[in-house]
Design an enzyme around this catalytic site. Sequence first.
Site, PDB file in Angstrom:
ATOM      1  N   GLU A 271       0.890  -1.119   0.159  1.00 56.74           N
ATOM      2  CA  GLU A 271       0.230  -0.124   0.041  1.00 56.74           C
ATOM      3  C   GLU A 271       0.906   1.253   0.016  1.00 56.74           C
ATOM      4  OE1 GLU A 271       0.305  -2.194   2.539  1.00 56.74           O
ATOM      5  OE2 GLU A 271       0.299  -1.388   4.392  1.00 56.74           O
ATOM      6  N   HIS A 295      -7.943  -4.020  -1.108  1.00 57.45           N
ATOM      7  CA  HIS A 295      -7.374  -4.182  -0.168  1.00 57.45           C
ATOM      8  C   HIS A 295      -6.257  -3.055   0.238  1.00 57.45           C
ATOM      9  CE1 HIS A 295      -5.471  -6.448   3.440  1.00 57.45           C
ATOM     10  NE2 HIS A 295      -4.313  -5.811   2.622  1.00 57.45           N
ATOM     11  N   GLU A 296      -5.445  -2.782  -0.870  1.00 60.79           N
ATOM     12  CA  GLU A 296      -4.260  -1.894  -0.852  1.00 60.79           C
ATOM     13  C   GLU A 296      -5.158  -0.346  -0.890  1.00 60.79           C
ATOM     14  OE1 GLU A 296      -1.873  -3.374  -0.025  1.00 60.79           O
ATOM     15  OE2 GLU A 296      -2.176  -5.386  -0.708  1.00 60.79           O
ATOM     16  N   HIS A 299      -6.212   0.615   2.744  1.00 67.10           N
ATOM     17  CA  HIS A 299      -4.959   0.960   3.558  1.00 67.10           C
ATOM     18  C   HIS A 299      -4.848   2.607   3.546  1.00 67.10           C
ATOM     19  CE1 HIS A 299      -2.938  -2.570   5.575  1.00 67.10           C
ATOM     20  NE2 HIS A 299      -2.904  -3.378   4.122  1.00 67.10           N
ATOM     21  N   GLU A 318      -3.749  -4.385   9.512  1.00 66.67           N
ATOM     22  CA  GLU A 318      -4.345  -5.529   8.268  1.00 66.67           C
ATOM     23  C   GLU A 318      -5.617  -5.944   8.570  1.00 66.67           C
ATOM     24  OE1 GLU A 318      -3.178  -5.951   5.639  1.00 66.67           O
ATOM     25  OE2 GLU A 318      -0.940  -5.154   6.082  1.00 66.67           O
ATOM     26  N   ASP A 373       8.708  -9.579  10.133  1.00 69.26           N
ATOM     27  CA  ASP A 373       8.212 -10.286   8.869  1.00 69.26           C
ATOM     28  C   ASP A 373       7.233 -11.770   9.286  1.00 69.26           C
ATOM     29  OD1 ASP A 373       8.656  -8.229   7.223  1.00 69.26           O
ATOM     30  OD2 ASP A 373      10.390  -9.110   6.197  1.00 69.26           O
ATOM     31  N   TYR A 381      -5.009 -10.636   9.769  1.00 71.10           N
ATOM     32  CA  TYR A 381      -5.817 -10.293   8.787  1.00 71.10           C
ATOM     33  C   TYR A 381      -7.156 -10.725   9.024  1.00 71.10           C
ATOM     34  CZ  TYR A 381      -1.691  -9.297   5.554  1.00 71.10           C
ATOM     35  OH  TYR A 381      -0.746  -8.763   5.102  1.00 71.10           O
TER      36      TYR A 381
HETATM   37  N1  BES Z   1       1.026  -4.565   3.858  1.00 73.89           N
HETATM   38  C1  BES Z   1       0.793  -5.736   3.277  1.00 73.89           C
HETATM   39  C2  BES Z   1       1.984  -6.200   2.444  1.00 73.89           C
HETATM   40  C3  BES Z   1       2.965  -6.767   3.776  1.00 73.89           C
HETATM   41  C4  BES Z   1       2.729  -7.288   4.762  1.00 73.89           C
HETATM   42  C5  BES Z   1       4.585  -6.482   3.254  1.00 73.89           C
HETATM   43  C6  BES Z   1       3.613  -7.456   5.777  1.00 73.89           C
HETATM   44  C7  BES Z   1       5.445  -6.739   4.150  1.00 73.89           C
HETATM   45  C8  BES Z   1       5.217  -7.271   5.632  1.00 73.89           C
HETATM   46  C9  BES Z   1      -0.270  -5.696   1.997  1.00 73.89           C
HETATM   47  O1  BES Z   1      -1.376  -4.828   2.438  1.00 73.89           O
HETATM   48  C10 BES Z   1      -0.969  -6.949   1.979  1.00 73.89           C
HETATM   49  O2  BES Z   1      -1.669  -7.192   2.832  1.00 73.89           O
HETATM   50  N2  BES Z   1      -0.689  -7.592   0.920  1.00 73.89           N
HETATM   51  C11 BES Z   1      -1.411  -8.931   0.605  1.00 73.89           C
HETATM   52  C12 BES Z   1      -2.684  -8.911  -0.339  1.00 73.89           C
HETATM   53  C13 BES Z   1      -3.860  -8.685   0.307  1.00 73.89           C
HETATM   54  C14 BES Z   1      -5.057  -8.738  -0.698  1.00 73.89           C
HETATM   55  C15 BES Z   1      -4.291  -9.445   1.520  1.00 73.89           C
HETATM   56  C16 BES Z   1      -0.296  -9.968  -0.050  1.00 73.89           C
HETATM   57  O3  BES Z   1       0.709  -9.464  -0.468  1.00 73.89           O
HETATM   58  O4  BES Z   1      -0.641 -11.239  -0.003  1.00 73.89           O
HETATM   59 ZN    ZN Z   2      -2.629  -5.247   3.941  1.00 76.33          ZN
END
Ligand code: BES
Ligand code: ZN
Length: 602
Positions: A271, A295-296, A299, A318, A373, A381
């Site tokens: 995002e 989703h993004e 955010h 999330e 991470d 989520y």
């Molecule tokens: N912010 C996250 C991606 C992220 C989380 C990067 C933690 C690094 C550390 C992003 O908004 C996200 O949740 N992406 C998901 C997709 C979403 C549709 C659930 C993904 O990348 O799978």
């Molecule tokens: Zn996210």
Amino acid sequence: MTDIHSLSNPASVRVTTIALDLTADFDSHTLAGTAVLGITRVARGERVLVLDTRQLRIEKAEISETGEQFEDARFELGKDDPILGTPLSVQIGEGARFVRITYATNPAASGLQWLTREQTAGKRFPYVYSQSQAIHARSWIPCQDTPGVRVTYSARIHTPPEMAAVMSAANGRTGSETGDYRFELGHPIPSYLIALAIGDIHYQSVPGRSCHGVAGRSGVYAEPEVLGRAASEFEDMGRMLEACEELFGPYRWGVFDVLVLPPSFPFGGMENPMLTFATPTVLAGDKSLVSLVAHELAHSWSGNLVTNATWSDFWLNEGYTVYLERRILEHLYGKERAEMEAALGRQVLEREMAELPVGDQILQVDLAGRDPDDGATGVPYEKGYLFLLAIEQTFGRERFDRYLRAYFDKYSFQSITTEAALAYMREMLFDADPELAGKIPVEEWIHKAGIPASAPRVRSVLFERVDEAAKKWNAGATTEGMGTAEWSTQEWLRFLHEMPQGLGSAEMRRLDEAFHFTESGNDEILAEWLLMSVKTGYAAADAKLNAFLRTVGRRKFIKPIYEELAKSPAGRERALGIYAEARQGYHPIAQSSIESVLKLKR
Ligand code: BES
Ligand code: ZN
């Protein structure tokens, strides 16, 4: 509050602005130049600024009172920590208000991926992009790398003249002739939202209401080979943005664009403000995976406007975002669609939770000694989503929506902890109605493992039909009358989830002949099918699996496949063979996950 994932000292001296001047060198795989940090003193008399860095080569540190004349300052790199990197201490004396660091990144910077031209769609130019969340900004910018510190930022980026730079900021004078790009973001954001990409990147707008008489607010950036497909896939983005404003209040970031990255991008989406980064694996051709954009985009409220103060509060980003995402889907595509996504989410959560240590099943997770991470499981989520859904259903949507809007207003451009968020929830909802509040076991939701028994059931009428069809199919029925012609991606995913464990090759072939999963052009379906193929030893999908793992670097897809392969000695051998070739195409984040799955490290 302190953030255990930063070695910096914002409680004493706080960085409030960052001005970058960086040159990208595609031969040496480095960004090099300067970062000028504007600072304010929080603790009187503090003479040292401590920044986070990781593998940065620090050439020089200088200080200034005005931001114009700089003088040399003493600096020192401290002890290296394998997770957190290396603290950089700069002597700032009494009056300095600006610090200028001259530095270069390491070619193996954890927050950058340098791609060869062969790894791009056009194969003409190399590419580089950043991924700063959670704690990778420090590998390309010396900064106070904690979501609790917010900065405004500006940048000058120098690229080879035939390539273009984009950032998570307003695009000032474009440098398409000279390769000199300028960016500016006037809203304070945490460091993990600073983002950059350079490549053969072009722009196409998508329809939408114009803003102050100027052209629409949304468009896509991509390589020319992908641009048209991306623009039609995301054609509804403008409408999505309008829906969001109706639901959650004004969009505060000006434009909302999406950059479609090469397939090695390790996430589905990121995002980055004004410019979401997205995997090309969502370009299904039928808009069926646009929930990622929802989703993004969500955010822009939960995450970018109101931000988790530490990575233990990640569910505030999330969980709220998944809740908003499904509200957007409901608004645009109807209740059935949102219900299907929620039901898939619940199913995936339950499966994942069964394998997670209890400590990781907790919303406010303890990440001491760990890489943040690791906290990015389905729990923040989907469990976060269920918690908010429980409150919505208990207090009614009207009251919940009023609370949500108030929350985004009250904490806009701030970083908050779980405690602060819960206190506000109490004040706005619970205290006014103790009887309803009594139905929500907040303590259990936030601090206990598992899913509370009182959690809302998510029911999808469409999935009940799919489940019926799956039952009949498994009992030997033909495709006739199954109604699959009208099925959406979500229904197909459900259908695959409903196939029994331990299917044999013959049953897999029967499925493939009827539904052609091996040839699916939808990567979400294909990834699920390839995983099943490994589990069941379905060899007809082998070639496809090899090709998939060699091109796609999205961790959510490839990690489970490697995990499954690694379960048998022969499978592990095969995985090692594929990985040896695929590795250089994966992002450092994905490499590190796959290497721990294959037991190639620690
Ligand atoms: N912010 C996250 C991606 C992220 C989380 C990067 C933690 C690094 C550390 C992003 O908004 C996200 O949740 N992406 C998901 C997709 C979403 C549709 C659930 C993904 O990348 O799978
Ligand atoms: Zn996210």
